[in-house]
Motif scaffolding. Sequence first.
Motif, mmCIF file in Angstrom:
data_model
loop_
_atom_site.group_PDB
_atom_site.id
_atom_site.type_symbol
_atom_site.label_atom_id
_atom_site.label_comp_id
_atom_site.label_asym_id
_atom_site.label_seq_id
_atom_site.Cartn_x
_atom_site.Cartn_y
_atom_site.Cartn_z
ATOM 1 N N PHE A 1 6.310 2.584 -10.551
ATOM 2 C CA PHE A 1 6.488 1.506 -9.614
ATOM 3 C C PHE A 1 6.180 1.802 -8.130
ATOM 4 C CE2 PHE A 1 9.424 1.479 -12.965
ATOM 5 C CZ PHE A 1 9.426 0.134 -13.464
ATOM 6 N N GLN A 2 5.214 2.942 -8.030
ATOM 7 C CA GLN A 2 4.603 3.352 -6.850
ATOM 8 C C GLN A 2 3.772 2.319 -6.455
ATOM 9 O OE1 GLN A 2 1.793 6.603 -6.997
ATOM 10 N NE2 GLN A 2 2.583 7.530 -5.193
ATOM 11 N N GLU A 3 3.986 2.162 -5.058
ATOM 12 C CA GLU A 3 3.037 1.107 -4.315
ATOM 13 C C GLU A 3 2.038 1.682 -3.112
ATOM 14 O OE1 GLU A 3 5.666 -1.643 -2.438
ATOM 15 O OE2 GLU A 3 6.604 -2.424 -4.289
ATOM 16 N N LEU A 4 0.861 1.407 -3.449
ATOM 17 C CA LEU A 4 -0.312 1.998 -2.853
ATOM 18 C C LEU A 4 -0.615 0.990 -1.496
ATOM 19 C CD1 LEU A 4 -2.200 3.463 -5.415
ATOM 20 C CD2 LEU A 4 -0.709 4.689 -3.956
ATOM 21 N N GLY A 5 -1.186 1.502 -0.420
ATOM 22 C CA GLY A 5 -1.812 0.913 0.664
ATOM 23 C C GLY A 5 -2.801 1.818 1.457
ATOM 24 N N PHE A 6 -3.169 1.093 2.552
ATOM 25 C CA PHE A 6 -4.030 1.924 3.267
ATOM 26 C C PHE A 6 -3.989 1.549 4.748
ATOM 27 C CE2 PHE A 6 -6.553 -1.482 1.857
ATOM 28 C CZ PHE A 6 -7.536 -1.958 2.843
ATOM 29 N N THR A 7 -4.128 2.573 5.765
ATOM 30 C CA THR A 7 -4.164 2.056 7.072
ATOM 31 C C THR A 7 -5.734 1.666 7.676
ATOM 32 O OG1 THR A 7 -4.767 4.462 7.489
ATOM 33 C CG2 THR A 7 -2.243 3.765 7.501
ATOM 34 N N VAL A 8 -5.634 0.837 8.627
ATOM 35 C CA VAL A 8 -6.775 0.536 9.279
ATOM 36 C C VAL A 8 -6.720 0.464 10.551
ATOM 37 C CG1 VAL A 8 -8.087 -1.582 9.796
ATOM 38 C CG2 VAL A 8 -7.158 -1.338 7.449
ATOM 39 N N LEU B 1 -14.507 1.688 13.305
ATOM 40 C CA LEU B 1 -13.416 1.332 12.197
ATOM 41 C C LEU B 1 -13.139 2.525 11.350
ATOM 42 C CD1 LEU B 1 -12.106 -0.616 10.237
ATOM 43 C CD2 LEU B 1 -14.292 -0.477 8.941
ATOM 44 N N GLN B 2 -11.779 2.798 11.283
ATOM 45 C CA GLN B 2 -11.233 3.933 10.495
ATOM 46 C C GLN B 2 -10.195 3.247 9.201
ATOM 47 O OE1 GLN B 2 -9.178 6.451 13.279
ATOM 48 N NE2 GLN B 2 -10.908 7.372 14.138
#
Length: 117
Positions: A26-33, A104-105
């Motif tokens: 149930f882990q939720e992944l995302g990423f920073t911008v 962009l990073q």
Amino acid sequence: MTNANSRNRLKRLNSRQRKKLRVGEFQELGFTVVATLSCDEAASDAFLNDWLEAVDAQGVSFGGHYNQGELDGIVFPVGAATITAELRSALVAWLQGRKEITQLQAGELMDVWHSHW
């Protein structure tokens, strides 16, 4: 901080607990911008609208802020959506293709509930 998804910890939790704690399957992944824009206010408003539409079209969401030419935030799942490496690559490519962005990073995929970002 201990690893929320350690094998030892996950063994002790049943499915309901893993879901409630958003760990294991149930882990939720995302990423920073973090992006720097070089354009006037009208063009930046149009860019921000386009960015949010691009994110929404993928079934995910973006939370963050825009201040003095810098966009800073995180892309995260909504509902049953998941963020995969392919989705991350597609959104980063979309950002890289925009002429308004000078820098962009984009972070790697991370656990949005149990990571410091």
